[in-house]
Design an enzyme around this catalytic site. Sequence first.
Site, mmCIF file in Angstrom:
data_model
loop_
_atom_site.group_PDB
_atom_site.id
_atom_site.type_symbol
_atom_site.label_atom_id
_atom_site.label_comp_id
_atom_site.label_asym_id
_atom_site.label_seq_id
_atom_site.Cartn_x
_atom_site.Cartn_y
_atom_site.Cartn_z
ATOM 1 N N GLU A 147 -12.438 8.618 1.916
ATOM 2 C CA GLU A 147 -11.659 7.492 1.381
ATOM 3 C C GLU A 147 -11.985 6.164 2.072
ATOM 4 O O GLU A 147 -11.153 5.597 2.799
ATOM 5 C CB GLU A 147 -10.164 7.781 1.473
ATOM 6 C CG GLU A 147 -9.734 8.932 0.602
ATOM 7 C CD GLU A 147 -8.213 9.073 0.509
ATOM 8 O OE1 GLU A 147 -7.502 8.571 1.387
ATOM 9 O OE2 GLU A 147 -7.760 9.689 -0.465
ATOM 10 N N GLU A 303 -9.170 15.959 -4.001
ATOM 11 C CA GLU A 303 -7.857 16.300 -3.446
ATOM 12 C C GLU A 303 -6.849 16.147 -4.579
ATOM 13 O O GLU A 303 -6.724 15.072 -5.161
ATOM 14 C CB GLU A 303 -7.484 15.344 -2.299
ATOM 15 C CG GLU A 303 -8.420 15.418 -1.114
ATOM 16 C CD GLU A 303 -8.050 14.424 -0.003
ATOM 17 O OE1 GLU A 303 -6.922 13.883 -0.024
ATOM 18 O OE2 GLU A 303 -8.893 14.181 0.870
HETATM 19 C C1 GLA Z 1 -5.894 11.299 1.626
HETATM 20 C C2 GLA Z 1 -6.939 11.820 2.556
HETATM 21 C C3 GLA Z 1 -6.616 13.124 3.179
HETATM 22 C C4 GLA Z 1 -5.179 13.205 3.531
HETATM 23 C C5 GLA Z 1 -4.353 12.960 2.325
HETATM 24 C C6 GLA Z 1 -2.892 13.070 2.607
HETATM 25 O O1 GLA Z 1 -6.111 11.463 0.306
HETATM 26 O O2 GLA Z 1 -8.218 11.875 2.005
HETATM 27 O O3 GLA Z 1 -7.391 13.262 4.325
HETATM 28 O O4 GLA Z 1 -4.925 12.257 4.505
HETATM 29 O O5 GLA Z 1 -4.593 11.667 1.873
HETATM 30 O O6 GLA Z 1 -2.424 12.059 3.389
#
Ligand code: GLA
Length: 664
Positions: A147, A303
């Site tokens: 991210e 995710e």
């Molecule tokens: C993001 C990140 C993960 C985790 C999630 C939940 O999407 O990529 O590593 O931190 O949020 O907080």
Amino acid sequence: MNRREIMLGVDYYPEHWPKERWKTDAEMMKELGIEFVRLAEFSWSKLEPEKGVYDFKWLDDAIDTLSEYGLKIVLGTPTAAPPIWLVREYPEILPVDSEGHVMGPGGRRYYCYNSPIYRELTKVIVTKMAEHYKSNPHIIGWQIDNEFGCHESNFCYCDNCLKAFQKWLRRKYKTIENLNKAWGTVFWSGEYHSWDEVIIPRKTVALHNPSLLLNYRRFVSDSIVEYQRIQVEILKNVTPDKFVTHNFMGLFGGVDYYKLSKDLDFVSWDNYPKTIWGYDSKDTALAHDVMRGVKEANFWIMEEQSGSVGWPEMAPAPLPGEIRLWTYQAIAHGADAIFFFRWRTSNIGAEQFWHGILDYDGIPRRRYKEIKKLSEELGRIKDRLKNTIIKNDVALVYSYDIRWAWETHPSIPKLDYMDIIKRYYKALFEIHVPVDVINPEKPIPTHYKLVLAPMLYIVNEDILKNLERYVKNGGKLILTFRSGVKNWDNVAYTEALPGPLRKLVGGYIYEYSALDGKHKTQVRLSQSAEFSVEKFCESLIPEGSDVIAYYSSGIYESKPAILKNKFSSGEVVYVGANIDCEGIKEIILSLLPEDKKIFNHLPSNVEIYFRQNDRKKFIFIMNHSAEGKTLETGLKGRDILQNESVSNILSIDPFGVKIIEMLG
Ligand code: GLA
Ligand code: ZN
């Protein structure tokens, strides 16, 4: 591996759990129907516990355990969380905030994208990992970092960034005179005499030059793209048979995702529909469409929410049926693989309330059971959906440059570019018109029946050319207020508005006003209802176009508010007021061909989307409400989830999903 197959995965952190548990986890994953596992994206301190001392043994063991169960692995490069030894040895990697404070280490993402030493250290760890895993057949691909830009880590104001910014500007403007002219630096004595005088927009007393602010946003984004490219090049070089992706963040605006996706094999992204900030299924739908749009291709969900999420505090848990609904929504919009975040809720660290499929105790409960049912169901239908894509007839223009120009110098109080994008999207969603998100700097495909281009606040030659060409070829286009206001450097045009869009619009703006809500303002679309206007309105003068709506109240009462212009063989509607969503729907419906409005009568919180290929077409019907519904769809086909034929009337459960394979 066929990337175009619908498959499920999980995000797993073996380093958080005793080794003795790994086998149980792998077994349970298999039983759940999981095929992919993402690993290692925050594990630098375990992979390189001391500078130059590597330990891949634990990760090898975890991969071995998982692959014994046939699970395929996506490996994250660990650069989103540098280890403490690294930052102690090279404190110069730390980002600097706009007030000049060096950020402390801790948490994650505490590095500057332009730090030369961090770039070197990145190369070393990524090369090590790639070399170590290049011939491991269980590893199918890479996720780079994690991210980019999250927690506003896209912004850094350190001296490295300052120098890199000056270099970036020099490449762009060639001479300092060009920059001075383009930015109008004569305003408030801001003229530069050499490149090393150019500032980075650190916190100052009054507002910075908007051209500086916009170009800084572009620079920040380009820095991330460049940083990512360092990793892509290594991975492609050392492991050419493995894919390379990054996990994007949907509607995040810190990086130009059109550019970031260019170097990747495909886009993946992290989808958390229900957070402490709220939940709106339309925003999730838009985010999916942006994620498909930036590379014009299907994508993965790296995710996917599988429980209640939150860091120090948590949002409501997904209601029964919602995990399934969100998964199908993702698939409907073009997701192929979907990884649930995370396998097991972490009992350590910052994310203890960001729930996964399993709770802290690792015992399967409701969420596991719901996903189990879902994966069995997907197992039955996934062959049919294989190699299907999304082909829509309507497009929505979305531009990061325009968004940044707006964000840095918005002109209307309390109105975001994204508010308008979301409002036009909502109108489409509620009349059940699936849409592609497109980049206005690229030629607009002529198969689109309608293109919506809200608030083109800044424009450039490419955008003008692309819009004109599309309309000339018979396209229909909706433009709105606050378009053609400024040039690509965030400097206002000196011609009447909408500046260079005037010919296309067939008219110009006589006067405009921001609205503070104290006086009622409405427009009346001919023979139709009145629609309310908020925050901004323009009084228009037609030049060959037809006036299709006048103001019926407010400062411009009885003056033209909306124009419709025949331009070559196409049509342009210019909406000179920030009208409500109902008004937007009315305009869209007036421009759409009949066969694109057939679902208009369905309830607004039932979502319609299509996946297809040359042979088959599937219609996804998704009920985003807690009430069951009976729908008159006019459809004939086969419900592939229930395996029964469908003709017209169809009942759908609360949060229910139907996938109908259309006949003929
Ligand atoms: C993001 C990140 C993960 C985790 C999630 C939940 O999407 O990529 O590593 O931190 O949020 O907080
Ligand atoms: Zn920096």
